[in-house]
Scaffold this motif. Structure first.
Motif, PDB file in Angstrom:
ATOM      1  N   LYS A  58       0.828  -1.208   0.000  1.00 58.27           N
ATOM      2  CA  LYS A  58       0.000   0.000   0.000  1.00 58.27           C
ATOM      3  C   LYS A  58       0.866   1.263   0.000  1.00 58.27           C
ATOM      4  O   LYS A  58       0.546   2.247  -0.678  1.00 58.27           O
ATOM      5  CB  LYS A  58      -0.911  -0.011   1.225  1.00 58.27           C
ATOM      6  CG  LYS A  58      -2.001  -1.074   1.168  1.00 58.27           C
ATOM      7  CD  LYS A  58      -2.952  -0.792   0.019  1.00 58.27           C
ATOM      8  CE  LYS A  58      -4.052  -1.824  -0.061  1.00 58.27           C
ATOM      9  NZ  LYS A  58      -4.941  -1.599  -1.233  1.00 58.27           N
ATOM     10  N   TRP A 117       1.006   4.226  -2.762  1.00 58.75           N
ATOM     11  CA  TRP A 117       0.820   5.627  -2.381  1.00 58.75           C
ATOM     12  C   TRP A 117       1.968   6.487  -2.946  1.00 58.75           C
ATOM     13  O   TRP A 117       1.734   7.582  -3.454  1.00 58.75           O
ATOM     14  CB  TRP A 117       0.775   5.735  -0.861  1.00 58.75           C
ATOM     15  CG  TRP A 117       0.446   7.110  -0.366  1.00 58.75           C
ATOM     16  CD1 TRP A 117      -0.765   7.635  -0.121  1.00 58.75           C
ATOM     17  CD2 TRP A 117       1.403   8.144  -0.054  1.00 58.75           C
ATOM     18  NE1 TRP A 117      -0.667   8.929   0.324  1.00 58.75           N
ATOM     19  CE2 TRP A 117       0.652   9.268   0.371  1.00 58.75           C
ATOM     20  CE3 TRP A 117       2.786   8.232  -0.095  1.00 58.75           C
ATOM     21  CZ2 TRP A 117       1.269  10.456   0.748  1.00 58.75           C
ATOM     22  CZ3 TRP A 117       3.397   9.416   0.266  1.00 58.75           C
ATOM     23  CH2 TRP A 117       2.656  10.519   0.693  1.00 58.75           C
ATOM     24  N   LYS A 142      -6.678   1.229  10.133  1.00 56.98           N
ATOM     25  CA  LYS A 142      -7.503   2.327   9.629  1.00 56.98           C
ATOM     26  C   LYS A 142      -7.943   3.261  10.741  1.00 56.98           C
ATOM     27  O   LYS A 142      -8.210   4.441  10.491  1.00 56.98           O
ATOM     28  CB  LYS A 142      -8.736   1.771   8.918  1.00 56.98           C
ATOM     29  CG  LYS A 142      -8.446   1.158   7.562  1.00 56.98           C
ATOM     30  CD  LYS A 142      -9.721   0.675   6.907  1.00 56.98           C
ATOM     31  CE  LYS A 142      -9.451   0.090   5.535  1.00 56.98           C
ATOM     32  NZ  LYS A 142     -10.696  -0.399   4.885  1.00 56.98           N
ATOM     33  N   PRO A 165      -4.281   5.773   7.476  1.00 58.81           N
ATOM     34  CA  PRO A 165      -5.588   5.426   6.881  1.00 58.81           C
ATOM     35  C   PRO A 165      -5.685   5.765   5.404  1.00 58.81           C
ATOM     36  O   PRO A 165      -6.455   5.131   4.669  1.00 58.81           O
ATOM     37  CB  PRO A 165      -6.585   6.271   7.701  1.00 58.81           C
ATOM     38  CG  PRO A 165      -5.888   6.540   8.983  1.00 58.81           C
ATOM     39  CD  PRO A 165      -4.441   6.643   8.639  1.00 58.81           C
ATOM     40  N   GLU A 166      -4.890   6.778   4.947  1.00 65.74           N
ATOM     41  CA  GLU A 166      -4.917   7.109   3.519  1.00 65.74           C
ATOM     42  C   GLU A 166      -4.443   5.939   2.667  1.00 65.74           C
ATOM     43  O   GLU A 166      -4.880   5.775   1.524  1.00 65.74           O
ATOM     44  CB  GLU A 166      -4.029   8.324   3.243  1.00 65.74           C
ATOM     45  CG  GLU A 166      -4.538   9.620   3.832  1.00 65.74           C
ATOM     46  CD  GLU A 166      -3.612  10.770   3.510  1.00 65.74           C
ATOM     47  OE1 GLU A 166      -2.696  10.568   2.689  1.00 65.74           O
ATOM     48  OE2 GLU A 166      -3.790  11.861   4.079  1.00 65.74           O
ATOM     49  N   GLN A 216      -7.516   3.504   2.128  1.00 64.64           N
ATOM     50  CA  GLN A 216      -8.824   3.993   1.726  1.00 64.64           C
ATOM     51  C   GLN A 216      -9.285   3.355   0.431  1.00 64.64           C
ATOM     52  O   GLN A 216     -10.480   3.259   0.160  1.00 64.64           O
ATOM     53  CB  GLN A 216      -8.791   5.515   1.578  1.00 64.64           C
ATOM     54  CG  GLN A 216      -7.887   6.007   0.457  1.00 64.64           C
ATOM     55  CD  GLN A 216      -7.832   7.520   0.398  1.00 64.64           C
ATOM     56  OE1 GLN A 216      -8.488   8.183   1.183  1.00 64.64           O
ATOM     57  NE2 GLN A 216      -7.054   8.035  -0.539  1.00 64.64           N
ATOM     58  N   ASP A 217      -8.358   2.868  -0.387  1.00 61.69           N
ATOM     59  CA  ASP A 217      -8.739   2.223  -1.640  1.00 61.69           C
ATOM     60  C   ASP A 217      -9.263   0.812  -1.419  1.00 61.69           C
ATOM     61  O   ASP A 217      -9.779   0.195  -2.352  1.00 61.69           O
ATOM     62  CB  ASP A 217      -7.549   2.173  -2.593  1.00 61.69           C
ATOM     63  CG  ASP A 217      -7.153   3.568  -3.041  1.00 61.69           C
ATOM     64  OD1 ASP A 217      -8.034   4.443  -3.015  1.00 61.69           O
ATOM     65  OD2 ASP A 217      -5.982   3.771  -3.409  1.00 61.69           O
ATOM     66  N   ASP A 218      -9.143   0.247  -0.199  1.00 58.74           N
ATOM     67  CA  ASP A 218      -9.652  -1.104   0.046  1.00 58.74           C
ATOM     68  C   ASP A 218     -11.168  -1.150  -0.048  1.00 58.74           C
ATOM     69  O   ASP A 218     -11.761  -2.186  -0.319  1.00 58.74           O
ATOM     70  CB  ASP A 218      -9.217  -1.583   1.438  1.00 58.74           C
ATOM     71  CG  ASP A 218      -7.743  -1.923   1.445  1.00 58.74           C
ATOM     72  OD1 ASP A 218      -7.154  -1.931   0.345  1.00 58.74           O
ATOM     73  OD2 ASP A 218      -7.185  -2.177   2.529  1.00 58.74           O
ATOM     74  N   GLU A 219     -11.781  -0.005   0.184  1.00 52.56           N
ATOM     75  CA  GLU A 219     -13.246   0.041   0.151  1.00 52.56           C
ATOM     76  C   GLU A 219     -13.760   0.414  -1.224  1.00 52.56           C
ATOM     77  O   GLU A 219     -14.947   0.555  -1.427  1.00 52.56           O
ATOM     78  CB  GLU A 219     -13.744   1.054   1.189  1.00 52.56           C
ATOM     79  CG  GLU A 219     -13.294   0.706   2.598  1.00 52.56           C
ATOM     80  CD  GLU A 219     -13.657   1.816   3.587  1.00 52.56           C
ATOM     81  OE1 GLU A 219     -14.258   2.803   3.127  1.00 52.56           O
ATOM     82  OE2 GLU A 219     -13.350   1.669   4.769  1.00 52.56           O
ATOM     83  N   LYS A 220     -12.874   0.658  -2.161  1.00 50.46           N
ATOM     84  CA  LYS A 220     -13.272   1.061  -3.504  1.00 50.46           C
ATOM     85  C   LYS A 220     -12.883  -0.005  -4.508  1.00 50.46           C
ATOM     86  O   LYS A 220     -12.230  -0.988  -4.179  1.00 50.46           O
ATOM     87  CB  LYS A 220     -12.573   2.382  -3.894  1.00 50.46           C
ATOM     88  CG  LYS A 220     -12.891   3.509  -2.959  1.00 50.46           C
ATOM     89  CD  LYS A 220     -12.348   4.752  -3.550  1.00 50.46           C
ATOM     90  CE  LYS A 220     -10.895   4.855  -3.188  1.00 50.46           C
ATOM     91  NZ  LYS A 220     -10.537   5.941  -2.400  1.00 50.46           N
TER      92      LYS A 220
END
Length: 1825
Positions: free
Chosen positions: A410, A414, A581, A589-590, A593-597
């Motif tokens: 991750k 980033w 998170k 957490p940034e 954040q893509d884990d939910e998208k």
């Protein structure tokens, strides 16, 4: 052609070998069809029987001719097969040190494991703009081809870099991006190219690691799109990544490392900002110590960390985000140290307050207890309930590692996103070039999911590559209109279908991952059931049920099924992610954040590599159900989608291929392992390219190249005017099988092996011709030898026969002579016998007669003697008695006289003693007399000088003269007394001499004294001889010492001279360096200035607001500011001529900080230049000081008098001007005034009279000051030159006569009575000054007396010194005296200068006051009065005008003058029809008039407008050579005029008297001269750039490629990358083109009247450009390094030298700039075998660097078989001999280098008053004055 024609005796072949892969051998006999065995001879010397395969009966591969070995392009080889490719690569890599080779469209790059100097900016510039086939293979050539095709075809490009780990993929991609950044530049000020390059260190630190094969191995693939705008400048970039190897975060094999960033952090742990991370040594962490190799040799991780941080800053990643990244990375390290303790088999726990976990939680900002809990537990969710289940220690450890990999992946995403954001551009992207850096084909002992994905990607890339190669081949055939059949090539679509089709490997793997109880074993069984025995590419290992084999395009690979499912699922515990998170650390957490998208096809794998793609900057919103569904995509599915996207991108672009080869596994520099190389060549598709090429027509020749190469195979009757038909006819005869070749539109296509056959025929023909030539020459030599032998034999016979004849004649002569001798001898013997007898008889008779006579005589004699004896005895007895008596008497007298003499002797001795003392006393008196005589002489001289000085004074010197005369009389008396004393001394000396004579006579009477005297004399002689010997020895020693001293002095002198010369040369070099730096700064400043103007224009266009009015330039601005400020006055007055002045808008401010820095730097450079010049002058003065003589004094005084005379003339001219103005004022009052106005009572009359009175008073004051000044000048002349009083008086009389002629004194007495009082005061002041001078002269006399006494003392002291010291002391004294006198004279000169400057200022003030009075008078008269006044007609007599060489114009016409003379002037018409430099003369004459008017604003405005207008013209037409040359010539002429007429003595030496009258009088324009000099430098640099742009396209073609001497160099076969033809086609440049261009340049410069010295500098620069570009291309082109090309180059250089001789420019230094090129050509032609050859090369090539010499030797390529290659041992010998040479390691010459330019002063003989202004210039508004 049959095999029997090729497989003949001595033909060379390749046979397989288990060690060397392929081994070379030679046939011992011809091959005949049906033979089963070939007799071969190996290179090791062994013979071998090679058995052919009975089934295939394939013959071994034939070896290419030596002439084709080492080719740049593998497709140029006649025989295209694996051993030929391998051998060619090996020869280039090992022997020639060349790492790049073309293989059709592929660039093969072999990793040298060594830094090579072939990537500098000079190499980039050399490849920029070149065709790909024209230069040697290079990554820059591929990049240039991509860049050129992007601009030409308007199509996006891709560069695909592939290869094994350690093969150099990353470095190749990095150099390609560097090339784009350097060549294209950026379109904005954001330095995008620097940011693109700065992304490399960041991605290397987080994505590269050390492996067993590579210290900097990329553990991910990346595709970088570099975006360009419409002008093809870089505007941004975007990066996509693939297959990050996440497993390396938690595990490293032996001798490997984790990612570099972890070790960089540990190395920088002691930094203050990293204290909070609590890091330590890399060995302290589990994730960095597993490989056991934490340090890479030669790499400093701390420095690399600094580079990484610097790159992050450049890319806009803030310090806070950087610290956040480091914080997360440190947390991963600490997480790896978290340990677990087993409770039982199914559960575990973490020790309380576990330090690593505490640090991890602190860094991540999460709760310790929560993280501790979820590391040891997991949540299980069913349809109805949720369970929390403990996990075992092994599961917990795996979960910890999975979490660490997930966090790193991750963070990697980033960082990539932030890099892409930094590289993103707001400007619309027009096109892009993509650079793909991805793994090559991999196969290891254990292959898993990662290798499967990599090989799958390589299958797709290979398919795309094969299709592209096939497409290019077919396009070439269609273009040439050749009938072709479908080429059979390997299609790997079945293998791709096996992997990605329905029920393929990936499909079955995804299906198994969805099964609740799916395992690796069940998946393997499904694979066996589906594909085994159904697909030929799928196999099952014999001894394993958990593996499968796939037949890839490169090799078979066995994959182990273990771990495939786990890696494909990418499992991470959701609870651990939720804990992260909820972190207080905002950055963490940034990352999640893509884990939910919706996740793009770039998500991470669990233990393998992470396929990544570009993530959009703003997340897209979707439905929750859809997101959950997409989140379940497997890694394999994501990777397949990502790969399809990549292939779509590549298919939409034009690909370029770079295949990187790893030469050995041990990272040894320039070591070639054939086995490893063959494996990689098979895997990367190079051999497939060769196979596809070989299947068709790989060899291609143009008709002209074929004709030029194989002309020797044609007969004269075969040669037709049509080259194409000629080639067809010849080929039909040479090659009977028509299928072996095809005729295209422009080329001939050959099958594989046909070129080798043609080369064999050519070599045979040349060999036969050589044999015939040798036969003929040998026969001729033997015939010559036989004729010489025959001629020699005849000559020998002739001489032998002549010798024999001479011997016989000699025998006859001797026989005759013997007979004659016998006759005469016999007669002589008889005659002699008779004479002896006769003589004996006569002797007997004579003796007898004599005996009788003697007896008779004796008797008579005895009687006579008896009588005499009696007489003598009797006389003796009488005398004896007398002598006794006399002796007694004399004895008594002697005794008495002796007594008296002794008494007298005593008296004389006493007197002698007193005389010697007197003599000693008077020795000093003689010296004193001599001294006094010298003093008398000196005082006589001084007396005469003083008499001459005091002749004009009133009896002041009489008393002193009397004193001096009395002193002289006393001295004369003393001299007479000394003479009398000297006479007495001489008389005494004469008496002493007489006494000595008497004493000697007395001593001689005594025998004892004589004996003693003899003894004493002997001793004295012995002593004298000894002394003489000693004296001789001393003289020899003295001579030796003197000789030694002379030699030492000579050596010291030579040493000092050499040292002085060296220091002078060093100072000159330093001065040139400083001049070059200064001119480079000027160039940079002009570039920034142009950039500033462009930006200003762009801003103006963007705003679209016109500027109202114009802006005035403040007259108080300095000249520098006005020069560097672009005023808009000209343009505004042209556009709005009638507009009144309005407040103008403020201009865009100049970057004053940069301007001030540059100005400060220029000042510093000027100061340094002045210091260096002073140092040089001081050195020269030291040399000349010893030669200085006393003649300097009158010269100095004469210079001072000239200076004072010039000042006086200047004051007189000022006075004359004021008088003229006064007379004009009086005339105006008397003639132009009306009667009523001029009436005595009128107010205007009173005002005018008052003004006239004031002006008269001012004039009187002026006259008084002038007279005072003249009197002071006269007095100063008398003080400076007392000896030349007569001359001074003459000058004074001449001055008085001038004053009388001018009527000044008469006018003063007649006009004003007060002048009498003034003259009386002047007389009084003169009297006082006379008295003061008399007093000063008395003091001077006194000082002279003191000086005289001191001189006498010094003279007395010097006489006592030895001669050498005496000379040295006198010289020292003379130097001191001259120095004091010079100092006094300098002080007097300074005082006089101050006085003159003061008077000049006062005169200027008075002149200004008079001008103001005139203006005031005119203002007092009202306009109405002036209009109403009747004008009385006056007859004005016409006089012939005497022009002063000035041009008058009105202030408002200045812009029109600049426009017509500069902005709109056509150089061609001026250069042809008018005198050279006419604009410069006109401008200077205008400046002269402004100077004459004393109008500083007008001077400043004109000069500023001129400079700015020239800059504007050059900016507008700066690419026109004629314009730039014209204004360079005129700028220099303007500069020379400002110097010539400046009034400075150094510039007035060559002026005529009339020209000296035209000198500037009011203003010193030295600052503007410097500004003009800087402008001339800028124009010269622009001229050089224009020259370079015009010449550059011609140089390579004309100097290298064109065959000036036809037929010398043969054309070698080339490959797919066709080179520029060396045959002179229509439109190509030749040497004549270059010479014509040089003639054009030279004629234009001569027409423009450019200074000859400046023309020489331009020609030198042109020749340097020609030599540098030619040599650089020679060093980068292997095909140009041959013997014949060296001959061509030398001929071309000789033509250039002939051009220099024709133009009389041989002394310009241009020939010396070609010396490196000449030596390179000689190096190509000299013998290169023995040590003597090496020594000769080292001494000959002194202008070439070691790198250049070695490069030429490495590139040397034979064009014919008869030439030999340079051996490796010879090159090493050269390197050993040159290792001590200290030269630049740079390979190429700096073609952009500009020599510092100088502008020697060149005065003009043209008289300004004779210059006529032609009407064609449109300058009718100016008038001559």
């Amino acid at each position: 052609m049959a095999a029997s024609e090729l497989y003949t005796k001595f033909a060379r072949v390749w046979i397989p070998d288990p060690e060397e892969v392929w081994k070379s051998a030679e046939l011992l006999k011809d091959y005949k069809p049906g033979d089963k065995v070939l007799l071969l001879h190996l290179e090791e010397g062994k013979d071998l029987e090679y058995r052919l395969d009975p089934k295939t009966k394939e013959l071994p591969h034939l070896r290419n001719p030596d002439i084709l070995v080492g080719e740049n392009d593998l497709t140029a080889l006649s025989y295209l097969h694996e051993p030929a490719v391998l051998h060619n690569l090996r020869v280039r890599f090992i022997d020639s040190k060349l790492i790049y080779t073309y293989c059709g469209i592929v660039l093969v790059a072999i990793n040298p494991y060594e830094q090579l100097p072939i990537y500098g900016e000079d190499i980039i510039n050399a490849y920029s703009g070149q065709n790909m086939g024209d230069m040697d293979p290079h990554i820059f050539a591929v990049a240039e081809e991509a860049y050129k095709q992007m601009a030409r075809d308007e199509r996006n490009q891709s560069i695909i870099v592939s290869g094994e780990s350690g093969a150099g993929k990353t470095v190749s991609a990095k150099y390609a991006m560097r090339y784009f950044a350097t060549v294209s530049g950026s379109a904005s000020e954001a330095n995008v190219e620097e940011k693109v390059l700065a992304s490399n260190p960041i991605m290397e630190s987080i994505g590269n690691a050390k492996t067993t094969r590579n210290d900097n191995s990329s553990r991910f693939g990346k595709y970088i799109e570099i975006g360009f705008d419409k002008r093809y400048r870089i505007i941004g970039a975007n990066m996509r990544t693939y297959l990050l190897e996440k497993s390396r975060v938690v595990f490293q094999a032996e001798e490997e490392r984790n990612y570099h960033i972890f070790y960089q952090l540990c190395a920088s742990a002691k930094l203050p900002e990293f204290k909070m991370l609590r890091l330590g040594n890399a060995d302290d962490f589990n994730y960095t110590q597993q490989g056991g190799s934490p340090v890479i040799e030669g790499v400093d991780d701390a420095k690399e960390m600094a580079h990484t941080r610097q790159a992050c800053t450049l890319l806009g990643i803030s310090e806070s985000h950087q610290m956040g990244i480091f914080r997360i990375l440190a947390g991963i390290l600490h997480l790896g140290n978290v340990g677990f303790t087993s409770r039982d088999a199914d559960s575990c726990t973490i020790p309380p307050k576990h330090e690593p976990l505490c640090i991890f939680c602190d860094l991540m900002g999460v709760d310790y207890e929560e993280m501790c809990h979820w590391l040891c537990h997991r949540k299980l969710a069913t349809a109805t309930e949720t369970y929390i289940k403990p996990i075992s220690k092994l599961q917990a450890t795996n979960a910890r590692d999975a979490l660490a990999k997930h966090i790193y992946a991750k963070l990697f995403n980033w960082i990539v996103d932030n890099v892409n954001q930094a590289l993103h551009s707001a400007v619309k992207q027009h096109s892009f070039i993509g650079v793909l850096d991805i793994y090559g084909f991999e196969t290891f002992e254990i292959n898993s999911f990662e290798q499967f994905c990599i090989n799958y990607a390589n299958e797709k890339l290979q398919q795309q590559f094969n299709m592209h190669v096939f497409k290019l081949e077919q396009e070439e055939y269609m273009k040439e209109q050749i009938p072709w059949t479908l080429i059979d090539f390997y299609d790997n679509q079945p293998c791709i279908n096996l992997i990605e089709s329905k029920l393929g490997v990936l499909d079955l793997l995804d299906e198994e991952c969805k099964m609740p109880k799916g395992t690796d074993d069940t998946w393997a069984q499904k694979l066996y059931n589906t594909h085994l025995n159904k697909c030929t590419l799928f196999e099952k290992p014999r001894l394993s049920n958990k593996a499968f084999i796939i037949q890839h395009f490169a090799d078979k690979v066995e994959y182990q099924c273990e771990g495939f499912l786990e890696k494909n699922k990418d499992t991470v515990f959701e609870e651990q992610i939720k804990v992260l998170k909820s972190s207080k650390f905002k950055m963490l957490p940034e990352l999640f954040q893509d884990d939910e998208k919706a996740i793009s096809p770039t998500s991470a794998t669990s233990s393998g590599r992470t396929p990544l793609t570009r993530i959009p900057a703003k997340p897209t919103k979707g439905r929750p159900g859809q997101m959950a569904k997409e989140h379940k995509k497997t890694v394999g599915h994501q990777f397949r989608n990502s790969l399809h996207l990549l292939m779509e991108t590549l298919n939409a672009t034009t690909p370029h291929y770079v295949r990187c080869i790893k030469p050995n596994d041990f990272k040894f520099p320039f070591t070639f392992d054939e086995k490893r190389a063959v494996q990689q060549l098979r895997a990367c598709g190079v051999l497939e390219t060769i196979r596809i090429s070989a299947a068709g027509f790989p060899s291609r020749w143009t008709y002209q190249e074929f004709f030029s190469r194989y002309r020797v195979l044609m007969k004269q009757k075969d040669v037709l005017s049509d080259r194409k038909q000629t080639c067809k006819n010849v080929l039909e005869k040479l090659i009977l099988d028509k299928d072996k070749y095809q005729f295209g539109k422009t080329k001939i296509f050959f099958r594989a092996g046909q070129v080798a056959y043609l080369e064999k025929l050519r070599a045979d023909k040349l060999r036969a011709a050589c044999i015939r030539i040798q036969k003929t020459i040998r026969g001729w030599l033997l015939r010559k030898k036989y004729l010489r032998m025959r001629k020699a034999a005849i000559t020998v016979q002739r001489y032998v026969r002549g010798y024999q004849a001479r011997c016989y004649a000699k025998f006859l002569r001797r026989t005759k002579a013997a007979t004659i001798i016998q006759k005469y001898w016999r007669m002589f013997v008889v005659c002699r016998r008779y004479k002896i007898r006769r003589a004996a008889t006569i002797v007997l008779q004579s003796y007898l007669r004599g005996f009788l006579a003697r007896n008779r005589y004796r008797k008579i004699l005895r009687e006579h003697k008896a009588v005499i004896i009696q007489k003598r005895v009797r006389g003796w007895l009488a005398r004896t008695h007398y002598k006794r008596s006399m002796h007694a008497i004399i004895y008594l007298q002697c005794c008495f006289r002796r007594m008296m003499a002794k008494r007298e002797l005593k008296k004389l001795k006493i007197e002698a003693r007193s005389v010697e003392r007197y003599k000693k006393l008077h020795i000093g008196m003689e010296n004193k007399i001599m001294q006094l005589q010298r003093k008398v002489d000196e005082q006589n001289k001084d007396y005469k000088c003083l008499v001459e000085k005091l002749t004009n004074l009133e009896g002041i010197y009489n008393s002193e003269t009397e004193k001096l005369r009395s002193d002289l009389e006393r001295l004369q008396l003393s001299e007479e007394e000394a003479k009398v004393a000297t006479g007495r001394v001489l008389s005494l000396q004469e008496e002493i001499a007489k006494l000595r004579k008497d004493l000697e006579q007395t001593r001689s009477e005594k025998k004892c004294i004589e004996e003693r005297a003899d003894q004493y004399k002997q001793e004295t002689e012995q002593l004298v001889s000894n002394l003489k010997e000693e004296n001789t020895l001393l003289k020899q020693e003295k001579e030796a010492l003197n000789h030694r001293i002379v030699e030492q002095a000579k050596e010291m002198t030579e040493t000092m001279e050499k040292k002085l010369v060296e220091e002078t040369k060093q100072l000159e070099l330093d001065l040139n360096d400083e001049r070059l730096r200064y001119q480079n700064l000027l160039n940079e400043f002009s570039r920034l200035e142009e950039r500033y103007d462009d930006l200003k224009e762009e801003m103006t266009l963007m705003v679209h607001v016109p500027k109202p009015g114009h802006r005035r330039t403040d007259s108080t601005h300095s000249s520098n500011e006005s020069e560097y400020t672009f005023s808009s006055e000209i343009a505004e007055m042209e556009d709005i001529p009638s507009r009144t002045e309005e407040p103008s808008e403020k201009k865009v401010p100049l970057d004053m900080s940069l301007f001030l820095k540059l100005q400060k730097r220029v000042t510093e450079l000027e100061q340094e230049k002045q210091v260096m010049q002073d140092e040089l002058d001081r050195k020269e003065e030291q040399v000349l000081r010893s030669k200085a003589k006393e003649e300097e004094r009158p010269q100095i005084r004469g210079a001072e008098l000239e200076y004072e005379s010039l000042k006086r003339q200047e004051l007189e001219s000022e006075n004359k001007k004021l008088k003229n103005e006064l007379n004009e004022l009086r005339k105006a009052l008397s003639e132009k005034s009306a009667p009523e106005v001029t009436a005595p009572g009128a107010p205007a009359y009173r005002v005018l009279m008052e003004q006239l009175t004031s002006v008269s008073e001012e004039l009187d004051v002026r006259k008084e000051e002038v007279l005072i000044l003249r009197s002071q000048l006269v007095s100063q002349k008398e003080a400076i030159q007392p000896k030349n009083t007569m001359t001074d008086s003459t000058i004074l009389l001449e001055d008085v006569q001038k004053m009388k002629d001018k009527g000044e004194i008469a006018q003063a007495y007649i006009g004003l009575k007060e002048t009498n009082r003034l003259l009386e005061s002047q007389l009084q002041s003169q009297k006082r000054s006379h008295e003061n001078e008399a007093e000063a002269l008395r003091g001077e006399i006194q000082s002279l007396k003191e000086e005289n006494n001191r001189q006498q003392q010094l003279l007395a002291q010097n006489l006592q010194l030895p001669p050498e010291a005496r000379i040295e002391a006198s010289l020292q004294h003379e130097i001191t005296r001259l120095t004091n006198e010079n100092l006094d004279l300098m002080e007097q000169l300074e005082k006089q200068d101050k006085t003159v400057r003061k008077l000049k200022k006062q005169l200027k003030v008075f002149a200004k006051k008079i001008g103001e009075l005139e203006v005031g008078q005119m203002e007092n008269i009202s306009p109405g009065q002036i209009i109403d006044e009747p004008i009385r007609p006056v007859n004005i007599p016409r006089k012939e005008k005497d022009f002063q060489g000035m041009l008058e114009y009105k202030k408002e016409d200045e812009q029109k003058l600049v426009k017509n003379l500069i902005l709109e002037l056509k150089p061609r018409g001026v250069a042809v029809n008018l005198i050279p430099g006419l604009p410069a003369y006109i401008l200077f004459m205008c400046v002269r008039h402004a100077d004459y008017l004393n109008d500083d604003q007008k001077v400043r405005s004109l000069l500023t407008s001129t400079i700015n207008s020239i800059k504007k013209v050059l900016k507008k037409r700066g690419d026109d050579f004629e314009t730039v040359s014209f204004w360079l010539s005129n700028t220099c002429r303007f500069l020379h005029c400002l110097k010539q007429y400046s009034g400075e003595e150094g510039f007035m030496k060559h002026n005529t008297s009339r020209q000296n009258e035209h000198c500037l009088t009011n203003f010193d324009l030295a600052e503007y001269r410097q500004v003009l000099s800087d402008l001339a430098i800028q124009i010269y640099q622009q001229l050089v750039r224009v020259l370079e742009n015009i010449l550059q396209p011609m140089i390579v073609s004309g100097m290298l490629e064109h065959e000036t001497i036809q037929g010398v160099s043969g054309v070698k076969p080339t490959g797919l990358r066709k080179r520029t033809s060396s045959i002179a086609d229509e439109g190509t440049y030749t040497l004549d083109s270059i010479l014509r261009q040089l003639n054009s340049f030279h004629s234009v410069m001569c027409q423009h009247g450019m200074d000859p010295e400046l023309i020489k500098q331009v020609v030198k620069q042109m020749f340097y450009i020609v030599g540098a570009i030619t040599l650089n291309n020679l060093l980068l082109r292997k095909d140009m390094c041959s013997w014949s090309k060296g001959m061509q180059i030398r001929y071309n250089v000789s033509q250039l030298e002939e051009w220099l001789r024709d133009k009389n420019l041989m002394n310009s230094g241009a020939k010396e700039t070609l010396e490196p090129l000449i030596q390179a050509a000689q190096l190509l032609q000299v013998k290169k075998k023995t040590d003597d050859d090496a020594e000769a090369i080292c001494s000959m090539c002194n202008a070439l660097t070691t790198a250049q010499i070695v490069k030429v030797l490495n590139l040397y390529t034979p064009v014919n078989e008869f030439e030999e290659r340079v051996s490796v041992s010879f090159i090493r010998t050269i390197q050993m001999r040159l290792r001590d040479r200290k030269d630049s390691p740079q390979l190429l010459m700096d073609a952009k280098h500009i020599f510092p330019v100088t502008f020697p002063f060149n005065p003009s003989s043209l008289a300004l008053e004779t210059i006529q202004i032609p009407a064609s210039l449109g300058l009718g508004f100016i008038s001559r004055v």
